[in-house]
Structures are given as structure tokens and as C-alpha cells.
Design a protein around this motif. Structure first.
Motif, short mmCIF file in Angstrom:
data_model
loop_
_atom_site.label_atom_id
_atom_site.label_comp_id
_atom_site.label_asym_id
_atom_site.label_seq_id
_atom_site.Cartn_x
_atom_site.Cartn_y
_atom_site.Cartn_z
N LYS A 1 0.82 -1.21 0.00
CA LYS A 1 0.00 0.00 0.00
C LYS A 1 0.86 1.26 0.00
CE LYS A 1 -4.46 -1.46 1.75
NZ LYS A 1 -5.57 -1.11 2.65
N THR A 2 1.83 1.29 -0.92
CA THR A 2 2.66 2.48 -1.10
C THR A 2 2.79 2.81 -2.57
OG1 THR A 2 4.73 1.20 -1.21
CG2 THR A 2 4.03 2.00 0.98
N VAL A 3 3.12 4.07 -2.85
CA VAL A 3 3.37 4.55 -4.21
C VAL A 3 4.75 5.17 -4.24
CG1 VAL A 3 2.63 6.11 -6.05
CG2 VAL A 3 0.91 4.99 -4.62
N GLU A 4 5.58 4.74 -5.16
CA GLU A 4 6.92 5.31 -5.31
C GLU A 4 6.87 6.44 -6.35
OE1 GLU A 4 9.85 2.31 -6.19
OE2 GLU A 4 8.84 0.85 -4.90
N LEU A 5 7.42 7.60 -5.96
CA LEU A 5 7.46 8.77 -6.84
C LEU A 5 8.90 9.08 -7.22
CD1 LEU A 5 4.89 11.04 -4.94
CD2 LEU A 5 4.44 9.43 -6.81
N ALA A 6 9.08 9.71 -8.38
CA ALA A 6 10.42 9.99 -8.89
C ALA A 6 11.19 10.96 -8.00
CB ALA A 6 10.34 10.53 -10.31
N LYS A 7 10.52 11.98 -7.47
CA LYS A 7 11.21 13.02 -6.70
C LYS A 7 10.84 13.03 -5.22
CE LYS A 7 11.27 16.13 -10.73
NZ LYS A 7 10.73 17.39 -11.28
N ASN A 8 9.63 12.61 -4.92
CA ASN A 8 9.13 12.77 -3.56
C ASN A 8 9.12 11.48 -2.74
OD1 ASN A 8 7.88 15.71 -3.10
ND2 ASN A 8 7.65 15.14 -5.25
N GLY A 9 9.90 10.50 -3.17
CA GLY A 9 10.03 9.28 -2.38
C GLY A 9 8.77 8.42 -2.41
N THR A 10 8.45 7.82 -1.27
CA THR A 10 7.34 6.89 -1.17
C THR A 10 6.22 7.49 -0.32
OG1 THR A 10 8.83 5.01 -1.35
CG2 THR A 10 6.67 4.57 -0.43
N ILE A 11 4.99 7.36 -0.81
CA ILE A 11 3.83 7.79 -0.02
C ILE A 11 2.94 6.59 0.24
CG2 ILE A 11 3.87 10.20 -0.81
CD1 ILE A 11 1.67 9.54 -2.79
N GLU A 12 2.24 6.62 1.36
CA GLU A 12 1.37 5.51 1.77
C GLU A 12 -0.08 5.82 1.43
OE1 GLU A 12 2.06 5.22 5.93
OE2 GLU A 12 3.99 4.20 5.72
N PHE A 13 -0.87 4.77 1.29
CA PHE A 13 -2.30 4.96 1.07
C PHE A 13 -3.11 3.90 1.81
CE2 PHE A 13 -1.04 2.15 -2.47
CZ PHE A 13 -2.01 1.15 -2.41
N ASP A 14 -4.34 4.28 2.17
CA ASP A 14 -5.34 3.31 2.61
C ASP A 14 -6.24 2.95 1.44
OD1 ASP A 14 -4.67 3.19 5.47
OD2 ASP A 14 -5.30 5.29 5.49
N TYR A 15 -6.55 3.97 0.62
CA TYR A 15 -7.31 3.77 -0.61
C TYR A 15 -6.58 4.45 -1.76
CZ TYR A 15 -11.20 2.21 2.29
OH TYR A 15 -11.98 1.51 3.18
N LEU A 16 -6.54 3.78 -2.89
CA LEU A 16 -5.83 4.31 -4.05
C LEU A 16 -6.78 4.37 -5.25
CD1 LEU A 16 -2.96 5.06 -5.28
CD2 LEU A 16 -2.89 2.70 -6.09
N VAL A 17 -6.72 5.49 -5.98
CA VAL A 17 -7.44 5.60 -7.26
C VAL A 17 -6.39 5.70 -8.35
CG1 VAL A 17 -9.12 6.89 -8.61
CG2 VAL A 17 -9.35 6.78 -6.12
N PHE A 18 -6.27 4.65 -9.15
CA PHE A 18 -5.27 4.58 -10.22
C PHE A 18 -5.93 5.08 -11.50
CE2 PHE A 18 -1.27 2.15 -11.32
CZ PHE A 18 -1.25 2.49 -12.66
N ALA A 19 -5.55 6.27 -11.95
CA ALA A 19 -6.17 6.89 -13.11
C ALA A 19 -5.11 7.59 -13.96
CB ALA A 19 -7.24 7.89 -12.66
N LEU A 20 -4.07 6.84 -14.31
CA LEU A 20 -2.89 7.45 -14.93
C LEU A 20 -2.99 7.69 -16.44
CD1 LEU A 20 0.10 5.90 -12.98
CD2 LEU A 20 -0.63 8.27 -13.02
N GLY A 21 -4.06 7.29 -17.07
CA GLY A 21 -4.23 7.67 -18.47
C GLY A 21 -3.60 6.71 -19.46
N PHE A 22 -3.45 7.18 -20.71
CA PHE A 22 -3.08 6.30 -21.82
C PHE A 22 -1.71 6.61 -22.39
CE2 PHE A 22 -5.41 9.88 -23.67
CZ PHE A 22 -4.60 10.25 -24.73
N GLU A 23 -1.21 5.66 -23.19
CA GLU A 23 0.05 5.82 -23.91
C GLU A 23 -0.18 5.40 -25.36
OE1 GLU A 23 2.86 3.31 -21.94
OE2 GLU A 23 2.69 4.36 -20.01
N SER A 24 0.68 5.84 -26.23
CA SER A 24 0.60 5.44 -27.64
C SER A 24 0.91 3.96 -27.79
CB SER A 24 1.57 6.27 -28.48
OG SER A 24 1.46 5.95 -29.85
N GLU A 25 0.22 3.29 -28.70
CA GLU A 25 0.41 1.86 -28.96
C GLU A 25 1.06 1.67 -30.33
OE1 GLU A 25 1.09 -1.23 -28.48
OE2 GLU A 25 -0.78 -1.83 -27.49
#
Length: 401
Positions: free
Chosen positions: A87-111
Motif C-alpha cells: 500500500k505504497t506509491v513510489e514517486l520519482a522526486k518525492n520518495g514513497t507515499i502511503e495509502f489506505d485507498y488508491l485511485v489509479f487513473a494514470l491515463g493512456f500511452e501510444s500503442e
């Protein structure tokens, strides 16, 4: 007792609408939204930036205009990994953040579908920087023409004939007379070709509408190659197969709009996925992870009428966000969840500023009425994600014919 930690990844249609609705619930929670940019952009209007019809500022607004700082912390950063069991998220600059609930909505990439040369030589159109690059690249080729008289500099190939492709072609062909004048180009030497592997164009519309839309583009000089799968992209050409023969269209501007996939972080984070999309449970959570919601371009929801996943559109992303906000509140309060259901209200495809085709609430529209409906839908979307102020600042009110 510590507050519940809610983390939202991504500030596209799904993520930002979720934030807006969760804030209205006034939960005893710490909300964090993470996005790589400081702005939200209307992805359905990237073609306007790529064609030069509008600047990036017209289709974007600051995320902070939606953030309630009493409840929410905005982190501008890139997500590296979701550790779903820890239940953690690793970020490029801000280290690791914890969550109890996560909403994963990161969008799309070219195929790229594994086609040789796509990643190296074609121009995707998946966000504001790539859309700006398409525009700048095309302008650079036009600027070179009068020095070299190389006609491939005036040749543009659009790979794919989906919504994004057709809308880009619509805006591009309307911008072309201005570009011809600006760069002193021979109009009869401009070449715009659209290559599509499928045997039909715009199959989501009835034949009368799709024929109308495609004919409008043909009348503006677009050449369509249909049922011709792309085999390779080179620095100066697109190679395609027609029957059993390989052919090519020479061009210095090659725009790649054949399709998209969900974020590659879905697979990297260990979720079971296909093309970056997770087949979610009825409450839009990842199977086996009742505190992790996956929505927008990274989720797959079955349309039981055809036994296929619904297309990933802004419309379904916004509806998912509303459902997630309700279910987040329900889970925190130990109340029953509401299963997600969806019924499409239709869709509209623009072929220029005042031309479009569409099917809305069972009604078929074309020409100016369809384009007016497209702008009404866009204004509603801006209101839904950004609020009244954003809608009035960024909305489409040129409803004149």
C-alpha cells in the motif's frame, strides 16, 4: 485515530473528477493527488493543438483550481511504481507515499503494436507536449520547402483512422489554407494521406454519417487507404500492405494515431492486465484489492450487450469517477457499495470547427448541428472536471454557423 489516506494518481478526466467529488463528501481523510504536470488537459481536443487550431492554453487549466487545500495535497511528480501489497506509491522526486485507498487513473500511452520504426520515426499525439511537437514538426517541414523544393516536405501521413485521426484531419484541412499562405506553398503540392488497416472507416456510426464525414475530408484533399495494414515506418515513408503487395507513401511528417493502451505502470506494478487495462470488479476495484480503484484508460468494463469492453472515452471516465467517489465514501463509512453501470449517451466526431457527425441520445446529427453539440458536450465536460469558472474561461461559445 489517524485520518484515512486517499491517494489519486493522475489528473485526467477520471482522476480530477474523482478528486472533485471526493472533496464534496468531506470525509475524515487526507487526500493526495499526484500528476506529472501542474495542469489538466482535455485529451479529446489534442488534435486542435497538433493542427495549430488552438494553443495548449485553450485546452488546459491548473489542477490547483480544483484542489481544496483544506482537504487535499497536490504533488507534481511522476509515478514510478505502485506497491499494491505494501500500500505504497513510489514517486520519482518525492520518495514513497502511503495509502489506505488508491485511485489509479494514470491515463493512456501510444500503442505501436510492435511495428518497426514507429517509436523512432512517427509522431504520437497523446498529451500536450507530443501534440505541440506534431505542430512544430509540420511547420518546420513547410519552412524548408522553398529552400529545397523537396515535395516530401509537403506530404503528411496520418496512421490510423479512429476518432483522433479523423478529428485531426478535420482541423488540419481547415488550417491548411492559412499555412499555404503563411509559408508561400503551392497548394496543389500538399499531400495528406490517411492509412487504415481496418476495412471500414468510422464503423461506430451509421453508414450515412460515416460516408458524410469521410466525403467532407476527401473534398478537402485527404486520400484514404483502407484495409491496408502498416508494416513499417521509415524516416521518410510509411510502408503498407495492399493485397499481397508492399507499397509506400513518402512523407516527412508521419503522425501516429492508430490506437492507445493504458499506462505501462499497470503491468509494472504487477496487476493482471491486457494492453495496460485491468478487468475491474463491479465496484471498479482491482480483483483481489478492494482498496485499489482502477478507472479511466487503465480499466476495462464489460459491455454485456456485445461481450466486449466499453471503449475508453471521457464519457465513461467521468461516470467511473462519480461511482468511485460514492464507493470510497461508502467503504470508509462501512456502507454498501454501488455497482458501476454505464450506458453511453452517444458520441460526436468533429471534422473541423463547424462540421461534425454524431449520434446523441439516439439521434443522428451531421454538419453544423453536430459541431454545436460537440461544443456543448465539451462545455459540460469542463464544468464536470473544473467547475463553472473553468467552463467560462475555456469553454466553446463560438456556436455561430
Amino acid at each position: 485515530m489517524a485520518k484515512t489516506k486517499i491517494v489519486i494518481l493522475g489528473a485526467g478526466y477520471a482522476g480530477l473528477r474523482t478528486l472533485k467529488q471526493v472533496q464534496k463528501e468531506h470525509l475524515d481523510a487526507e487526500i493526495t493527488i499526484v500528476n506529472k504536470n501542474e495542469y489538466h488537459y482535455e485529451a479529446t481536443y489534442l488534435h486542435e493543438v497538433a493542427s495549430g487550431a488552438n494553443p495548449p492554453e485553450k485546452i488546459s487549466f491548473p489542477i490547483m483550481s480544483v484542489v481544496d487545500q483544506k482537504q487535499t495535497n497536490f504533488i507534481q511528480d511522476t509515478v514510478v511504481m505502485v506497491n499494491k501489497d505494501e500500500k505504497t506509491v513510489e514517486l520519482a522526486k518525492n520518495g514513497t507515499i502511503e495509502f489506505d485507498y488508491l485511485v489509479f487513473a494514470l491515463g493512456f500511452e501510444s500503442e505501436s503494436f510492435g511495428i518497426t520504426g514507429v517509436d523512432e520515426f512517427a509522431l504520437p499525439m497523446v498529451d500536450i507536449p507530443t501534440a505541440v511537437k506534431v505542430r512544430e514538426h509540420m511547420h518546420a517541414q513547410f519552412a524548408k520547402y522553398n529552400e529545397t523544393k523537396d515535395e516530401t516536405l509537403l506530404s503528411i501521413v496520418v496512421c490510423g483512422a479512429g476518432f483522433t485521426s479523423i478529428e485531426y484531419l478535420g482541423e488540419l484541412t481547415q488550417q491548411m489554407p492559412k499555412l499555404v499562405k503563411e509559408y508561400n506553398l503551392p497548394a496543389d503540392k500538399i499531400s495528406i494521406t490517411c492509412i487504415e488497416a481496418m476495412p471500414t472507416l468510422l464503423p461506430m456510426f451509421v453508414e450515412k454519417l460515416s460516408t458524410y464525414g469521410i466525403q467532407k475530408l476527401k473534398d478537402r484533399g485527404v486520400k484514404f487507404l483502407v484495409g491496408t495494414p502498416i508494416k513499417e515506418v521509415t524516416p521518410e515513408a510509411v510502408v503498407y500492405q495492399e493485397n499481397d503487395e508492399l507499397k509506400e507513401v513518402k512523407a516527412k511528417t508521419i503522425v501516429w494515431t492508430t490506437g492507445v493502451k493504458g499506462s505501462s505502470l499497470v503491468g509494472k506494478s504487477g496487476f493482471e492486465e491486457r494492453r495496460g487495462r485491468v478487468m475491474v470488479a463491479e465496484d471498479l476495484t482491482a480483483p483481489g484489492y478492494p482498496t485499489i480503484f482502477i478507472i479511466g484508460d487503465c480499466s476495462a468494463v464489460m459491455d454485456k450487450t456485445c461481450d466486449r469492453p466499453f471503449p475508453t472515452t471521457a464519457q465513461i471516465a467521468l461516470k467511473q469517477a462519480d461511482n468511485v467517489a460514492k464507493n470510497l465514501a461508502a467503504k470508509i463509512k462501512n456502507q454498501p457499495i454501488v455497482p458501476f453501470t454505464f450506458k453511453s449517451q452517444g458520441s460526436v466526431c468533429s471534422i473541423g470547427n463547424n462540421e461534425a457527425i454524431g449520434e446523441v441520445m439516439g439521434h443522428n446529427l451531421k454538419g453544423y448541428p453536430a459541431s454545436m453539440m460537440k461544443k456543448v458536450i465539451e462545455n459540460k465536460s469542463l464544468m464536470t472536471t473544473g467547475g463553472m469558472k473553468v467552463m467560462f474561461e475555456k469553454g466553446r461559445f463560438d456556436l455561430y454557423h
